[in-house]
Structure formats: structure tokens, C-alpha cells
Design an enzyme around this catalytic site. Structure first.
Site, short mmCIF file in Angstrom:
data_model
loop_
_atom_site.label_atom_id
_atom_site.label_comp_id
_atom_site.label_asym_id
_atom_site.label_seq_id
_atom_site.Cartn_x
_atom_site.Cartn_y
_atom_site.Cartn_z
N HIS A 228 -36.73 -22.93 20.35
CA HIS A 228 -36.09 -22.82 21.65
C HIS A 228 -34.59 -22.51 21.62
O HIS A 228 -34.15 -21.85 20.89
CB HIS A 228 -36.59 -23.63 22.43
N HIS A 269 -39.69 -13.11 20.74
CA HIS A 269 -39.75 -13.67 22.04
C HIS A 269 -41.04 -13.90 22.67
O HIS A 269 -41.89 -12.85 22.63
CB HIS A 269 -38.59 -13.10 22.96
N ASP A 327 -30.15 -15.53 21.07
CA ASP A 327 -29.47 -16.36 20.36
C ASP A 327 -28.98 -15.57 18.73
O ASP A 327 -28.27 -16.29 18.21
CB ASP A 327 -30.25 -17.50 19.91
N1 CMC Z 1 -40.15 -14.03 12.22
C1 CMC Z 1 -41.23 -13.74 11.71
N2 CMC Z 1 -42.29 -13.43 12.29
C2 CMC Z 1 -42.33 -13.73 13.52
C3 CMC Z 1 -41.05 -14.15 14.39
C4 CMC Z 1 -39.89 -14.19 13.44
N3 CMC Z 1 -38.72 -14.65 14.06
N4 CMC Z 1 -41.45 -14.29 15.34
C5 CMC Z 1 -42.74 -14.30 15.63
N5 CMC Z 1 -43.21 -13.96 14.55
C6 CMC Z 1 -44.67 -13.47 14.10
C7 CMC Z 1 -45.54 -14.45 14.20
O1 CMC Z 1 -45.70 -15.06 12.90
C8 CMC Z 1 -46.81 -13.84 14.67
O2 CMC Z 1 -47.40 -13.13 13.55
P1 CMC Z 1 -49.03 -12.86 13.24
O3 CMC Z 1 -49.39 -12.06 14.48
O4 CMC Z 1 -49.19 -12.08 12.19
O5 CMC Z 1 -49.56 -14.18 13.37
C9 CMC Z 1 -46.51 -12.74 15.91
O6 CMC Z 1 -44.91 -12.49 15.13
C10 CMC Z 1 -46.35 -13.05 17.20
O7 CMC Z 1 -45.54 -14.36 17.22
P2 CMC Z 1 -45.87 -15.75 17.90
O8 CMC Z 1 -45.25 -16.81 17.05
O9 CMC Z 1 -47.27 -15.95 18.10
O10 CMC Z 1 -45.05 -15.48 19.12
P3 CMC Z 1 -44.80 -16.81 20.13
O11 CMC Z 1 -44.66 -15.92 21.54
O12 CMC Z 1 -45.64 -17.84 20.05
O13 CMC Z 1 -43.17 -17.45 19.81
C11 CMC Z 1 -40.87 -17.54 19.28
C12 CMC Z 1 -42.16 -16.89 20.06
C13 CMC Z 1 -39.69 -17.23 20.20
C14 CMC Z 1 -41.25 -18.91 19.38
C15 CMC Z 1 -41.08 -16.91 17.86
O14 CMC Z 1 -40.73 -15.42 17.90
C16 CMC Z 1 -39.96 -17.41 17.12
O15 CMC Z 1 -40.29 -18.60 16.36
N6 CMC Z 1 -38.85 -16.93 16.87
C17 CMC Z 1 -37.87 -17.51 15.93
C18 CMC Z 1 -37.06 -18.66 16.86
C19 CMC Z 1 -35.94 -18.17 17.98
O16 CMC Z 1 -35.37 -17.04 17.49
N7 CMC Z 1 -36.14 -18.78 19.06
C20 CMC Z 1 -35.31 -18.25 20.23
C21 CMC Z 1 -36.16 -17.69 21.58
S1 CMC Z 1 -35.04 -16.92 22.73
C22 CMC Z 1 -34.24 -18.26 23.21
C23 CMC Z 1 -35.02 -19.36 23.91
O17 CMC Z 1 -36.16 -18.91 24.25
O18 CMC Z 1 -34.38 -20.58 23.80
#
Ligand code: CMC
Length: 392
Positions: A228, A269, A327
């Protein structure tokens, strides 16, 4: 699952009704009270956006002057609050300090904590918005071993924050309007984002009748995580780790490897499956700020841009609709302003406070129930205790 819907991570559950913020994740649209984020970033400012989020409409000139003056009335913190900082190690993470000190504010306002009284709710909202920059800057000064600076009400919100961060009693330098404008825009871009983890936490805590300072402290705690708000700090740590363009491929491979917990920070996201509109404005602001500061060829910006380019053409990222989020570029701007990495998430918390408090107020202003999710129990069926001497 019988009577309940099983929805881990709230992938498809709306937890409330809200009139504050609208996101269309497929189109990359973000509206606050109907106004596009791009217009707010360009034509409005942070305190105006605060008024909008809290009250539903942009202020008239008179309302704005009144709102700004009310915020200025509340910028100082109780002198006694300073003692809380001394309880922390100087090298404490400022987010740890924020969780504690903001929660501690509840102890200072016993006489106005009736959550059923709209005036009490209002004054708590004003206090939080006004005091967050003061407390954030105090956390920074404490880590530096420098005297804490009092707020200056002749400055605007962003200028005052930079003043408290970077000035000292022996040297008061004028605050650069360029940097103050950039800071203000970062605040606008982080002001609200509907039912994200921290806002949902604030609503959930608030639904039990907890006081607003305690609820916001809960929000700060939820924001801290790297998935987050902690992502802005994690992006810069990651760029440092990658080090140079030649290493990008290696890190992209790590991000794609399902056996490696590494993720490309600042990418992806839950809601945006297209570009995060905040990221577009952030990148533009980043170019402007570095340009105006005369920073050309910033190595981290070069690295970030190349990383973005490579990731956006990679099938893994394309298939999963992973784009840079808010971010990804904010850290490069914050660094150029002179803000240390450990303060990045604190700045996010400062700016998001208005979003949290707007949602808290919205919830309390109409009928609501205590938030009480159910679960899918996967543990033991009922069993009997075996006496200690017979257990294996
Ligand atoms: N790098 C590599 N793979 C990723 C990433 C990433 N940053 N983000 C998602 N994926 C992959 C994930 O492994 C999954 O793959 P698969 O379908 O093969 O298992 C797929 O993409 C879908 O992702 P998810 O984790 O199921 O998506 P989510 O909605 O649960 O998570 C998230 C969203 C923001 C937590 C995640 O994208 C992440 O951890 N990003 C990096 C951290 C980040 O930048 N966070 C800031 C978000 S914006 C500001 C805020 O909200 O505070």
C-alpha cells in the site's frame, strides 16, 4: 459457503455506499466528487481539494478563506505532545512514530470526542488535517536531532510543511515556490482513493464508535505496508538495489518468477487495469520539478523510465495489465525536494488523512452498522481436551 459469500481480499465486495470518489479502473478514471484528478491537480490546490472531499463541493472564495483560516487555527500541537517523541529511539521509523503520536492525540481532546456530535466531528477533522504536517515534520526533526519548528501561519499548507521540515531556528530560508507547488500537487494526488486498505481500516475502526484520532492511527498502520503506501519508499529502495540499466533485466526476471517474492514496486493496482491517472500527472510533475531544479539526467529517473519502458513491453506485465501506479514517480520528486526516503510514506499519510476523515464522517452521517466480516472456518471440528500427562 452456505449463508456467506467467500471473498478473500474483497475482490468483489462493496463494503459501503459512498459519494466521495469514483474510480473506473478499466478506463483509468479517478474523480473526486465528480471532478477529474487531472483538473484538481492542475487547477485546484490541496486545501481546496480537502474542502471538496469533506463537503461535497468546491469552496467559494469566502468559504475557502474561512476554511484556510480554520486550518491555520489548529496547526500547533499541545506542547506536552513533544514528550511522546522522546520515548522513541532517534532511529525509529517515522511511520512508527506517526502511529503512536497521532493515536495519542485522542488523549488531548477528551472534551470533543463525542462522535455523535457533528461539531465534534468537524473540529476533529480540522485538527487532524492541520496537525498532520506539524507532527510529520516533528518526527523528521526528531530523527535528525534538530529542534522542532513551530508552524508558520503566514505560509500556505505546503510551504509551512517544508518550512517545518527544512528550516532551523538559526536559519530561516524562504521556501521555493516551485518545490511548494510540487509538494502541494503530491498532496492532491494522494488525498483520497475510495475503499483502499487504509480507508477501509479507518471505516472499520470507526464503525465500532472509536474516536477519530484512534481511527486515523489505525489507517496509518494499514498504510505503512509495502503493498500500500509503503510502496513509495520501496520504489526508491528498489531503484537503489537495481543500481544501473544493465541490471534491469535481472530484476524483471525476478519479478516474473513465482518462486521469488520480489515484485516490481510501484507497479500494478487492484483497481486500475489501465494506467493509474495519478501516475501520469506524477510523471509530468516529476519532469517539471527536475527541470525547474536544473536536475538533468537524474540517474534514478533514467532508471525508472527505462524500467517502465521494458516492463510495459514485456508480455508478463501486459497480460496482467500491470502499469506504473501513483507511487512509481512520487519518490523521485520527493527526493529532489530533499525529503529522505523514510519520510515518503509519512507524506502519503499526511495527504491521505483528509480522505480517511471524509470517509469516516460520511459513514457517521448516515445509518451504519459495525463492520463485522464473517469467515470460512477451516479448522478442527469440536474435540475434547486430553489431560496434560496423556498428550503426545
Ligand atoms: N510485480 C510483479 N508481478 C505483479 C506485480 C508487481 N508489482 N503486481 C501484481 N503482479 C502479478 C501477481 O503476481 C499476479 O500474478 P498471477 O496472476 O500470475 O498470480 C497478478 O499480477 C495479479 O496481481 P495480484 O497480486 O493478484 O493483484 P492485487 O490486486 O491483489 O494486488 C498490488 C495489487 C498493488 C498489491 C500489487 O500489484 C503489488 O503488490 N504491487 C507492488 C506494490 C505497489 O506498488 N503498491 C502500491 C499500490 S498504489 C498505491 C496504494 O494503493 O497505496
Amino acid at each position: 459457503t452456505g449463508r456467506f459469500t467467500f471473498d478473500p481480499g474483497f475482490m468483489s465486495t462493496a463494503s459501503c455506499e459512498s459519494k466521495i470518489t469514483y474510480i473506473d479502473g478499466d478506463q483509468g478514471i479517478l474523480l473526486h466528487r465528480g471532478y477529474p484528478i487531472e483538473q484538481l491537480a492542475e487547477k485546484s490546490d490541496y486545501l481546496e481539494t480537502c474542502f471538496l472531499l469533506l463537503n461535497g463541493e468546491l469552496p467559494t472564495a469566502e468559504q475557502k478563506a474561512q476554511f484556510v483560516s480554520t486550518i491555520k487555527n489548529h496547526t500547533m500541537v499541545h506542547e506536552q505532545l513533544k514528550s511522546f517523541f522522546n520515548g522513541f529511539r532517534r532511529d525509529a521509523h517515522p511511520m512508527a512514530i506517526m502511529c503512536g503520536v497521532v493515536g495519542a492525540l485522542s488523549a488531548f481532546y477528551h472534551d470533543s470526542l463525542d462522535i455523535n456530535n457533528p461539531q465534534h466531528r468537524e473540529v476533529s477533522a480540522m485538527r487532524l488535517i492541520a496537525k498532520m504536517p506539524t507532527i510529520a515534520a516533528m518526527a523528521y526533526k526528531y530523527s535528525m536531532g534538530q529542534p522542532m519548528m513551530y508552524p508558520r501561519n503566514d505560509l500556505n499548507y505546503a510551504e509551512n510543511f517544508l518550512h517545518m521540515m527544512f528550516n532551523t531556528p538559526c536559519e530561516i530560508k524562504p521556501i521555493s515556490p516551485v518545490l511548494a507547488k510540487a509538494m502541494d500537487r503530491i498532496f492532491v494526488l494522494h488525498a483520497d482513493h475510495e475503499q483502499n486498505a487504509s480507508t477501509s481500516t479507518v471505516r472499520l475502526a470507526g464503525s465500532s464508535g472509536a474516536n477519530p484520532f484512534a481511527c486515523i492511527a489505525a489507517g496509518i498502520a494499514a498504510l505503512w505496508g509495502p503493498a500500500h503506501g509503503g510502496a513509495n519508499e520501496a520504489v526508491l529502495t528498489m531503484l537503489d538495489e537495481i543500481g544501473s540499466v544493465e541490471n534491469i533485466d535481472k530484476f524483471i526476471a525476478k519479478a516474473k518468477d513465482k518462486n521469488d517474492p520480489f515484485k516490481l514496486m510501484g507497479f500494478g493496482h487492484r483497481v486500475y487495469k489501465n494506467r493509474d491517472p495519478r501516475a501520469t500527472v506524477m510523471k509530468k510533475t516529476c519532469d517539471e520539478v527536475l527541470g525547474e531544479l536544473g536536475i538533468t539526467n537524474d540517474p534514478q529517473l533514467q532508471l525508472a523510465m527505462r524500467l517502465e519502458e521494458i516492463a510495459l513491453t514485456d508480455p508478463y506485465f501486459k497480460e496482467r495489465n500491470l502499469y506504473p501506479n501513483v507511487d512509481f514517480y512520487s519518490g523521485i520528486i520527493l527526493k529532489a525536494i530533499g525529503i529522505p526516503t523514510s519520510m515518503f510514506t509519512v507524506i502519503f499519510a499526511l495527504a491521505r488523512t483528509v480522505g480517511w476523515i471524509s470517509h469516516w464522517k460520511e459513514m457517521l452521517s448516515s445509518p451504519y452498522k459495525i463492520g463485522r466480516p464473517r469467515q470460512l472456518y477451516t479448522g478442527y471440528a469440536q474435540r475434547d481436551i486430553v489431560p496434560l500427562d496423556q498428550r503426545k
